[in-house]
Design a protein around this motif. Structure first.
Motif, mmCIF file in Angstrom:
data_model
loop_
_atom_site.group_PDB
_atom_site.id
_atom_site.type_symbol
_atom_site.label_atom_id
_atom_site.label_comp_id
_atom_site.label_asym_id
_atom_site.label_seq_id
_atom_site.Cartn_x
_atom_site.Cartn_y
_atom_site.Cartn_z
ATOM 1 N N VAL A 125 0.826 -1.219 0.000
ATOM 2 C CA VAL A 125 0.000 0.000 0.000
ATOM 3 C C VAL A 125 0.856 1.264 0.000
ATOM 4 N N LEU A 126 2.175 1.116 0.121
ATOM 5 C CA LEU A 126 3.048 2.290 0.066
ATOM 6 C C LEU A 126 3.298 2.676 -1.386
ATOM 7 N N SER A 127 3.290 3.971 -1.645
ATOM 8 C CA SER A 127 3.572 4.424 -3.013
ATOM 9 C C SER A 127 5.047 4.210 -3.329
ATOM 10 N N VAL A 128 5.359 4.203 -4.621
ATOM 11 C CA VAL A 128 6.753 4.006 -5.039
ATOM 12 C C VAL A 128 7.628 5.129 -4.489
ATOM 13 N N ALA A 129 7.077 6.348 -4.421
ATOM 14 C CA ALA A 129 7.861 7.483 -3.909
ATOM 15 C C ALA A 129 8.281 7.237 -2.461
ATOM 16 N N ILE A 130 7.375 6.695 -1.656
ATOM 17 C CA ILE A 130 7.710 6.416 -0.256
ATOM 18 C C ILE A 130 8.749 5.301 -0.170
ATOM 19 N N LEU A 131 8.587 4.272 -1.003
ATOM 20 C CA LEU A 131 9.578 3.188 -1.024
ATOM 21 C C LEU A 131 10.970 3.721 -1.347
ATOM 22 N N ILE A 132 11.027 4.634 -2.298
ATOM 23 C CA ILE A 132 12.330 5.176 -2.713
ATOM 24 C C ILE A 132 12.973 5.954 -1.569
ATOM 25 N N VAL A 133 12.176 6.789 -0.866
ATOM 26 C CA VAL A 133 12.720 7.540 0.267
ATOM 27 C C VAL A 133 13.200 6.580 1.359
ATOM 28 N N LEU A 247 12.371 1.846 -9.568
ATOM 29 C CA LEU A 247 13.396 1.702 -8.534
ATOM 30 C C LEU A 247 14.790 1.992 -9.081
ATOM 31 N N VAL A 248 15.101 1.449 -10.262
ATOM 32 C CA VAL A 248 16.441 1.655 -10.828
ATOM 33 C C VAL A 248 16.651 3.126 -11.182
ATOM 34 N N ALA A 249 15.638 3.754 -11.796
ATOM 35 C CA ALA A 249 15.781 5.149 -12.216
ATOM 36 C C ALA A 249 15.921 6.095 -11.029
ATOM 37 N N SER A 250 15.313 5.743 -9.887
ATOM 38 C CA SER A 250 15.294 6.664 -8.746
ATOM 39 C C SER A 250 16.379 6.393 -7.714
ATOM 40 N N LEU A 251 16.829 5.149 -7.603
ATOM 41 C CA LEU A 251 17.750 4.812 -6.518
ATOM 42 C C LEU A 251 19.210 4.705 -6.958
ATOM 43 N N THR A 252 19.447 4.420 -8.218
ATOM 44 C CA THR A 252 20.827 4.133 -8.627
ATOM 45 C C THR A 252 21.478 5.332 -9.284
ATOM 46 N N GLN A 253 22.804 5.266 -9.377
ATOM 47 C CA GLN A 253 23.568 6.355 -9.976
ATOM 48 C C GLN A 253 23.371 6.388 -11.491
ATOM 49 N N SER A 255 23.431 9.633 -14.980
ATOM 50 C CA SER A 255 23.069 11.010 -15.334
ATOM 51 C C SER A 255 21.596 11.131 -15.705
ATOM 52 N N SER A 256 21.017 10.104 -16.266
ATOM 53 C CA SER A 256 19.583 10.140 -16.587
ATOM 54 C C SER A 256 19.033 8.724 -16.486
ATOM 55 N N TYR A 257 18.036 8.576 -15.598
ATOM 56 C CA TYR A 257 17.345 7.306 -15.369
ATOM 57 C C TYR A 257 18.241 6.229 -14.750
ATOM 58 N N GLY A 258 19.254 6.623 -14.022
ATOM 59 C CA GLY A 258 20.058 5.688 -13.242
ATOM 60 C C GLY A 258 20.720 4.615 -14.079
ATOM 61 N N GLY A 259 20.818 3.424 -13.482
ATOM 62 C CA GLY A 259 21.439 2.304 -14.186
ATOM 63 C C GLY A 259 22.887 2.084 -13.786
ATOM 64 N N GLY A 260 23.455 3.003 -12.959
ATOM 65 C CA GLY A 260 24.844 2.907 -12.578
ATOM 66 C C GLY A 260 25.043 2.080 -11.326
ATOM 67 N N PRO A 261 26.286 1.952 -10.853
ATOM 68 C CA PRO A 261 27.472 2.535 -11.481
ATOM 69 C C PRO A 261 27.915 1.734 -12.704
ATOM 70 N N VAL A 267 18.598 -1.743 -16.590
ATOM 71 C CA VAL A 267 17.549 -2.653 -17.075
ATOM 72 C C VAL A 267 17.018 -2.099 -18.395
ATOM 73 N N LEU A 268 16.272 -2.905 -19.107
ATOM 74 C CA LEU A 268 15.829 -2.509 -20.445
ATOM 75 C C LEU A 268 15.010 -1.226 -20.416
ATOM 76 N N ALA A 269 14.141 -1.081 -19.399
ATOM 77 C CA ALA A 269 13.250 0.083 -19.369
ATOM 78 C C ALA A 269 14.025 1.388 -19.194
ATOM 79 N N THR A 270 15.071 1.383 -18.344
ATOM 80 C CA THR A 270 15.836 2.625 -18.154
ATOM 81 C C THR A 270 16.653 2.962 -19.405
ATOM 82 N N TYR A 271 17.209 1.939 -20.043
ATOM 83 C CA TYR A 271 17.991 2.205 -21.258
ATOM 84 C C TYR A 271 17.086 2.697 -22.387
ATOM 85 N N LEU A 272 15.872 2.154 -22.429
ATOM 86 C CA LEU A 272 14.899 2.611 -23.440
ATOM 87 C C LEU A 272 14.581 4.098 -23.239
#
Length: 314
Positions: A125-133, A247-253, A255-261, A267-272
């Motif tokens: 029931v927690l939103s993705v934004a809360i999970l990320i924080v 999760l990958v776009a918000s939590l990982t390093q 410059s745009s949409y994470g995916g690092g280090p 993942v495919l969605a962030t690279y897309l």
């Protein structure tokens, strides 16, 4: 002219279906077809496509090392996420419904099962934004992070050199997988609990009276009777394993949409999304979307085909 009963029935059904089917065709099927068309062009995402490139985007995809890395990460998610989540959710549902000691009122769940059911469902029931924080604080790479604080308190790590977690190439993807499992276990625990409550408890009681242990009851009674729910969960989790974008776009390093280090959590969605919005290679991103669609469709079909069993009647 008087219409026959069957004709009136067919006209009624056709009139009822025309609207929904039309909306489905316009808002679901047409975007898929349009995406496939754009994947055969050099579309930049801004101006209309200026050149037809055929299958060049698809050829370039499989020569792209970042795409292959992202595809492998999604396949790893696919291998780990569904079985780990389903096994944990089944075990928790079993304990909450029939895992307690039997008494004169019959078999029941462990003490406090209603409370545990609410606690396990909270992540859903927690939103993705809360999970990320929450997990930004959990995986902080300094001594103030939750996991590093625990590791330092029990002496696993040196306070001067806390674990980097999301900044570690070796740990970042495992951190994302752990969050996904934690997020989905509660939902499927509730799904399996609901299915388990529809099974007459006399079946479990008869198995226990016949001398079956808890483990045997779980493996030989519970799972076969819940196989339809397990099959559904496996398909949905397989589809979720091909995503992981938020999760990958918000939590990982990155410059745009994470995916690092260095693409270790790509993942495919962030690279897309990076190709579409940052690099302006919309046609290339559309080709990637078509590949993701084909993989997801094939996975769902294979899962339904190879996990199909006859229903157990009770």
């Amino acid at each position: 002219m008087k219409l026959s009963k069957n004709t009136r029935k067919n006209l009624f059904v056709t009139a009822c279906l025309t609207g929904p089917v039309g909306l489905y065709a316009v808002f679901v099927l047409w975007p898929y077809l349009e995406t496939f068309g754009y994947s055969l062009t050099n579309w930049s995402g801004v101006a209309p496509p200026s050149r037809f490139v055929g299958l060049d985007n698809y050829t370039a995809l499989f020569d792209d090392p970042v795409f292959r890395t992202a595809l492998w990460h999604n396949l790893l998610l696919l291998i780990l996420l569904p079985p780990a989540t389903i096994v944990l959710a089944l075990f928790l549902a079993f304990m909450l419904n029939v895992g307690g000691r039997g008494n004169t009122a019959g078999i029941r769940g462990v003490r406090g099962s209603a409370f545990y059911r609410i606690v396990f469902f909270v992540p859903q029931v927690l939103s993705v934004a809360i999970l990320i924080v929450m997990f930004q604080a959990t995986y902080r790479s300094d001594a103030a992070g939750l996991l590093n604080g625990i590791a330092i308190a029990v002496g696993i790590t040196d306070p001067a050199h806390p674990l980097p977690w999301l900044a570690s190439p070796d740990a970042v993807l495992w951190c994302i997988i752990a969050i996904l499992i934690w997020q989905w276990v509660g939902f499927y625990m509730v799904l399996f609990s609901a299915a388990m409550q529809s099974i007459p408890k006399e079946i479990f009681e008869a198995a226990l009276l016949d001398g079956a242990k808890r483990g045997q009851t779980f493996l030989r009674v519970t799972i076969p009777l819940l196989w339809g729910s397990v099959q559904t969960a496996w398909v949905y989790l397989s589809i979720a394993a091909m995503d992981g974008f938020a999760l990958v776009a918000s939590l990982t390093q990155g410059s745009s949409y994470g995916g690092g280090p260095d693409h270790h959590s790509e993942v495919l969605a962030t690279y897309l999304m990076r190709n579409f919005l940052t690099f302006g290679k919309a046609g290339y991103a559309c080709a990637m979307g078509v590949v993701i669609f084909a993989i997801t469709l094939a996975l769902a079909t294979l899962m339904l085909r190879f996990t199909r069993r006859d229903n157990v009647e009770y």
